[in-house]
Design a protein around this motif. Sequence first.
Motif, short mmCIF file in Angstrom:
data_model
loop_
_atom_site.label_atom_id
_atom_site.label_comp_id
_atom_site.label_asym_id
_atom_site.label_seq_id
_atom_site.Cartn_x
_atom_site.Cartn_y
_atom_site.Cartn_z
N ASP A 38 -50.92 -56.69 27.57
CA ASP A 38 -50.45 -58.05 27.88
C ASP A 38 -48.97 -58.06 28.24
O ASP A 38 -48.35 -59.12 28.31
CB ASP A 38 -50.72 -58.99 26.70
CG ASP A 38 -50.05 -58.53 25.42
OD1 ASP A 38 -49.52 -57.41 25.36
OD2 ASP A 38 -50.07 -59.32 24.44
N ALA A 39 -48.39 -56.88 28.48
CA ALA A 39 -46.98 -56.70 28.85
C ALA A 39 -46.03 -57.03 27.71
O ALA A 39 -44.82 -57.13 27.91
CB ALA A 39 -46.61 -57.51 30.10
N ASP A 40 -46.55 -57.18 26.49
CA ASP A 40 -45.70 -57.38 25.32
C ASP A 40 -45.20 -56.01 24.86
O ASP A 40 -45.92 -55.02 24.95
CB ASP A 40 -46.48 -58.09 24.21
CG ASP A 40 -45.57 -58.76 23.21
OD1 ASP A 40 -44.33 -58.72 23.38
OD2 ASP A 40 -46.09 -59.33 22.23
N GLN A 41 -43.98 -55.97 24.37
CA GLN A 41 -43.37 -54.73 23.91
C GLN A 41 -42.76 -54.96 22.54
O GLN A 41 -42.31 -56.05 22.23
CB GLN A 41 -42.27 -54.29 24.88
CG GLN A 41 -42.74 -54.12 26.29
CD GLN A 41 -41.57 -54.03 27.25
OE1 GLN A 41 -40.73 -53.15 27.11
NE2 GLN A 41 -41.51 -54.94 28.20
N ARG A 42 -42.74 -53.88 21.76
CA ARG A 42 -42.11 -53.95 20.46
C ARG A 42 -41.69 -52.55 20.04
O ARG A 42 -42.23 -51.56 20.52
CB ARG A 42 -43.02 -54.57 19.40
CG ARG A 42 -44.13 -53.69 18.88
CD ARG A 42 -45.35 -53.59 19.75
NE ARG A 42 -46.06 -54.84 19.88
CZ ARG A 42 -46.77 -55.15 20.96
NH1 ARG A 42 -46.87 -54.30 21.96
NH2 ARG A 42 -47.40 -56.29 21.04
N ILE A 43 -40.70 -52.50 19.12
CA ILE A 43 -40.28 -51.22 18.55
C ILE A 43 -41.19 -50.95 17.35
O ILE A 43 -41.37 -51.80 16.50
CB ILE A 43 -38.82 -51.27 18.07
CG1 ILE A 43 -37.87 -51.56 19.24
CG2 ILE A 43 -38.45 -49.97 17.36
CD1 ILE A 43 -37.68 -50.44 20.20
N MET A 44 -41.76 -49.74 17.33
CA MET A 44 -42.57 -49.33 16.19
C MET A 44 -42.08 -47.98 15.70
O MET A 44 -41.56 -47.17 16.48
CB MET A 44 -44.05 -49.26 16.58
CG MET A 44 -44.63 -50.63 16.96
SD MET A 44 -46.42 -50.59 17.22
CE MET A 44 -47.00 -50.46 15.51
N VAL A 45 -42.27 -47.73 14.42
CA VAL A 45 -41.85 -46.47 13.81
C VAL A 45 -42.97 -45.44 13.96
O VAL A 45 -44.10 -45.69 13.55
CB VAL A 45 -41.50 -46.68 12.33
CG1 VAL A 45 -41.22 -45.35 11.65
CG2 VAL A 45 -40.31 -47.62 12.19
N LEU A 46 -42.63 -44.32 14.57
CA LEU A 46 -43.59 -43.22 14.71
C LEU A 46 -43.73 -42.53 13.36
O LEU A 46 -42.76 -42.03 12.81
CB LEU A 46 -43.12 -42.23 15.78
CG LEU A 46 -43.98 -40.99 16.00
CD1 LEU A 46 -45.41 -41.36 16.38
CD2 LEU A 46 -43.36 -40.10 17.06
N ARG A 47 -44.95 -42.51 12.83
CA ARG A 47 -45.19 -41.95 11.51
C ARG A 47 -45.70 -40.51 11.55
O ARG A 47 -45.50 -39.76 10.60
CB ARG A 47 -46.23 -42.81 10.77
CG ARG A 47 -45.85 -44.26 10.64
CD ARG A 47 -44.65 -44.45 9.76
NE ARG A 47 -44.32 -45.86 9.61
CZ ARG A 47 -43.44 -46.32 8.76
NH1 ARG A 47 -42.79 -45.50 7.97
NH2 ARG A 47 -43.18 -47.60 8.69
N ASP A 48 -46.38 -40.16 12.66
CA ASP A 48 -46.95 -38.81 12.73
C ASP A 48 -47.38 -38.51 14.17
O ASP A 48 -47.69 -39.43 14.93
CB ASP A 48 -48.17 -38.70 11.80
CG ASP A 48 -48.74 -37.29 11.74
OD1 ASP A 48 -47.96 -36.35 11.43
OD2 ASP A 48 -49.93 -37.11 12.02
N TYR A 49 -47.36 -37.23 14.52
CA TYR A 49 -47.91 -36.78 15.79
C TYR A 49 -48.82 -35.60 15.50
O TYR A 49 -48.40 -34.60 14.92
CB TYR A 49 -46.81 -36.36 16.77
CG TYR A 49 -47.38 -35.80 18.06
CD1 TYR A 49 -48.07 -36.63 18.94
CD2 TYR A 49 -47.26 -34.46 18.37
CE1 TYR A 49 -48.62 -36.13 20.11
CE2 TYR A 49 -47.80 -33.95 19.55
CZ TYR A 49 -48.47 -34.79 20.41
OH TYR A 49 -49.02 -34.28 21.56
N ASP A 50 -50.08 -35.73 15.88
CA ASP A 50 -51.06 -34.66 15.72
C ASP A 50 -51.17 -33.93 17.05
O ASP A 50 -51.75 -34.44 18.02
CB ASP A 50 -52.42 -35.26 15.32
CG ASP A 50 -53.50 -34.22 15.09
OD1 ASP A 50 -53.39 -33.09 15.63
OD2 ASP A 50 -54.47 -34.54 14.39
N ALA A 51 -50.59 -32.73 17.13
CA ALA A 51 -50.55 -31.99 18.39
C ALA A 51 -51.94 -31.54 18.84
O ALA A 51 -52.19 -31.41 20.04
CB ALA A 51 -49.63 -30.78 18.24
#
Length: 197
Positions: A38-51
Amino acid sequence: METPQTLKEVLAHAEAQLAAAGNDWRHPMHQVVVATADADQRIMVLRDYDAETRTLRFHTDARAPKVSVIAAEPAVGLLLYDHDGKLQLRCKGVARIERDGPVTDTAWAAATNFAKRCYLAPQPPSSAAGAPTSNLPADLEGVAPDDDRAAQGRANFAVLLVTLTSLDWFSLSHEGHRRAGFRFAADGAVEASWLAP
């Protein structure tokens, strides 16, 4: 940072940044711009990345408007930037919200009570308010709830999982910028190419 010289090195570097950002709150890419369909944006905290699955994990209130947007259209865009390292990552992916299951349970268990208090908010995020508000119970402003009280927020807690479909790596340099693009297929295949900055 020494600039990676091969596409394989670039992808490894980008994924190392994502992994580090998910594990270190001081990492410059720990806070991510997440854009929904919907073209909405927000800052979110990255908690994890599963490679292994190329999946990023964020936490969200299950009552937030983005939950229904993602249910209707799961395509999302992500923007990460390291000012000092002069590195930008632009990603696209397929998002899903999980309210229950082992990933959500583990994420909830790992959160501090201070973080869990956000999910005790009496009003859903983005609700109209008649005055400035923290949307926290008055007795929890600046205070962590005890375990029993924190547990009441579990019903409003969910994880946002984003499986990457593409990644654009852009390294800024006075000597000349470098850019590379990657597309990820469901079967694990990777299409990689250098791009003009």
